[in-house]
Motif scaffolding. Structure first.
Motif, PDB file in Angstrom:
ATOM      1  N   ALA A   1      46.346 -68.049 -31.899  1.00  0.00           N
ATOM      2  CA  ALA A   1      46.126 -67.134 -30.773  1.00  0.00           C
ATOM      3  C   ALA A   1      44.666 -66.703 -30.695  1.00  0.00           C
ATOM      4  O   ALA A   1      44.066 -66.687 -29.612  1.00  0.00           O
TER       5      ALA A   1
ATOM      6  N   LEU B   1      42.425 -69.376 -29.329  1.00  0.00           N
ATOM      7  CA  LEU B   1      42.622 -69.608 -27.896  1.00  0.00           C
ATOM      8  C   LEU B   1      42.292 -68.382 -27.054  1.00  0.00           C
ATOM      9  O   LEU B   1      42.620 -68.343 -25.871  1.00  0.00           O
ATOM     10  N   GLY B   2      41.678 -67.377 -27.664  1.00  0.00           N
ATOM     11  CA  GLY B   2      41.353 -66.162 -26.917  1.00  0.00           C
ATOM     12  C   GLY B   2      42.597 -65.365 -26.566  1.00  0.00           C
ATOM     13  O   GLY B   2      42.624 -64.648 -25.573  1.00  0.00           O
ATOM     14  N   TYR B   3      43.644 -65.500 -27.358  1.00  0.00           N
ATOM     15  CA  TYR B   3      44.913 -64.791 -27.237  1.00  0.00           C
ATOM     16  C   TYR B   3      45.737 -65.210 -26.031  1.00  0.00           C
ATOM     17  O   TYR B   3      46.748 -64.605 -25.721  1.00  0.00           O
ATOM     18  N   TYR B   4      45.345 -66.275 -25.366  1.00  0.00           N
ATOM     19  CA  TYR B   4      46.171 -66.817 -24.283  1.00  0.00           C
ATOM     20  C   TYR B   4      47.239 -67.724 -24.886  1.00  0.00           C
ATOM     21  O   TYR B   4      46.989 -68.468 -25.819  1.00  0.00           O
ATOM     22  N   GLY B   5      48.419 -67.682 -24.341  1.00  0.00           N
ATOM     23  CA  GLY B   5      49.470 -68.611 -24.732  1.00  0.00           C
ATOM     24  C   GLY B   5      50.469 -68.086 -25.737  1.00  0.00           C
ATOM     25  O   GLY B   5      51.421 -68.785 -26.086  1.00  0.00           O
TER      26      GLY B   5
ATOM     27  N   VAL C   1      54.839 -66.654 -20.663  1.00  0.00           N
ATOM     28  CA  VAL C   1      53.773 -67.654 -20.637  1.00  0.00           C
ATOM     29  C   VAL C   1      54.204 -68.842 -19.777  1.00  0.00           C
ATOM     30  O   VAL C   1      55.332 -69.322 -19.898  1.00  0.00           O
TER      31      VAL C   1
ATOM     32  N   ASP D   1      52.699 -79.551 -22.601  1.00  0.00           N
ATOM     33  CA  ASP D   1      52.009 -78.530 -23.382  1.00  0.00           C
ATOM     34  C   ASP D   1      52.575 -78.556 -24.795  1.00  0.00           C
ATOM     35  O   ASP D   1      53.729 -78.926 -25.009  1.00  0.00           O
TER      36      ASP D   1
ATOM     37  N   ILE E   1      53.258 -70.104 -29.866  1.00  0.00           N
ATOM     38  CA  ILE E   1      52.067 -70.251 -29.035  1.00  0.00           C
ATOM     39  C   ILE E   1      52.217 -71.511 -28.188  1.00  0.00           C
ATOM     40  O   ILE E   1      52.651 -72.551 -28.691  1.00  0.00           O
ATOM     41  N   CYS E   2      51.838 -71.415 -26.924  1.00  0.00           N
ATOM     42  CA  CYS E   2      51.757 -72.580 -26.042  1.00  0.00           C
ATOM     43  C   CYS E   2      50.292 -72.994 -25.963  1.00  0.00           C
ATOM     44  O   CYS E   2      49.428 -72.175 -25.644  1.00  0.00           O
TER      45      CYS E   2
ATOM     46  N   LYS F   1      47.678 -75.799 -24.318  1.00  0.00           N
ATOM     47  CA  LYS F   1      47.464 -76.865 -23.337  1.00  0.00           C
ATOM     48  C   LYS F   1      46.861 -78.081 -24.052  1.00  0.00           C
ATOM     49  O   LYS F   1      46.066 -77.921 -24.993  1.00  0.00           O
TER      50      LYS F   1
ATOM     51  N   GLU G   1      43.287 -78.103 -24.966  1.00  0.00           N
ATOM     52  CA  GLU G   1      42.835 -77.094 -25.924  1.00  0.00           C
ATOM     53  C   GLU G   1      43.130 -77.470 -27.378  1.00  0.00           C
ATOM     54  O   GLU G   1      42.755 -76.738 -28.288  1.00  0.00           O
TER      55      GLU G   1
END
Length: 173
Positions: free
Chosen positions: A19, A22-26, A143, A149, A159-160, A162, A165
């Motif tokens: 997380a 990934l900048g806490y996205y996903g 999400v 993905d 966590i998802c 992409k 990424e």
């Protein structure tokens, strides 16, 4: 690689590390939790959307599942109807699924050889209403998850990631 096609180096990564990278996205919301003892999950998403309690997505989705795929089902996050039965889980296992993530309720707790994550358990379904879609973008745990993905996680969280990424995670190994 193990027998499920998992790069075992990813087992070393904690969801919190992923997380952060990934900048806490996903990061999926924590109300989707492990329902089995097996919790490490890693693989490409095969997605399905259906109304809560509708089981009709299995017929079109099952033939598309390949070894190591993670089946991601968006059943609207509802807890008052089951959207996944034990027989369906066994069918996904036989098709080679590496895990299942359900934005909804299981029919009942059981021991499975793959990780199963869900919001809860409920003993009622509505059967096959036929209102489903497969391999489309879905929302699971807050999400957006697209087919292909990567779903990575364990009992601490999911966590998802992409596909574009994944190189960010390879730097963590």
């Amino acid at each position: 690689m193990n027998d499920r096609g998992i790069d075992m180096d990813f087992c070393k990564l904690r969801p919190s590390e992923i997380a952060e990278a990934l900048g806490y996205y996903g990061a999926l919301e924590t109300d989707i939790r492990a329902m089995t003892d097996a919790t490490f999950i890693f693989g490409a998403a095969k997605t399905a959307w259906g109304l809560p309690g509708d089981l009709s997505y299995i017929e079109p989705l099952l033939p598309t599942v390949r070894r190591g795929d993670i089946v991601v089902i968006d059943a609207g996050g509802k807890l008052n109807l089951s959207s996944l039965t034990n027989e369906m889980i066994e069918a996904f296992i036989a098709a080679g699924a590496g895990g299942i993530v359900l934005n909804g309720s299981l029919f009942q707790h059981a021991a499975f050889e793959i990780p199963v994550f869900a919001k809860g358990v409920h003993p009622r379904t509505v059967g096959n209403a036929g209102r489903c879609r497969i391999n489309i973008p879905v929302v699971c745990g807050g999400v957006a998850i697209c087919p292909g993905d990567y779903i990575i996680g364990n009992g601490e969280g999911l966590i998802c990631v992409k596909p574009e990424e994944m190189n960010l995670l390879e730097r963590l190994l």
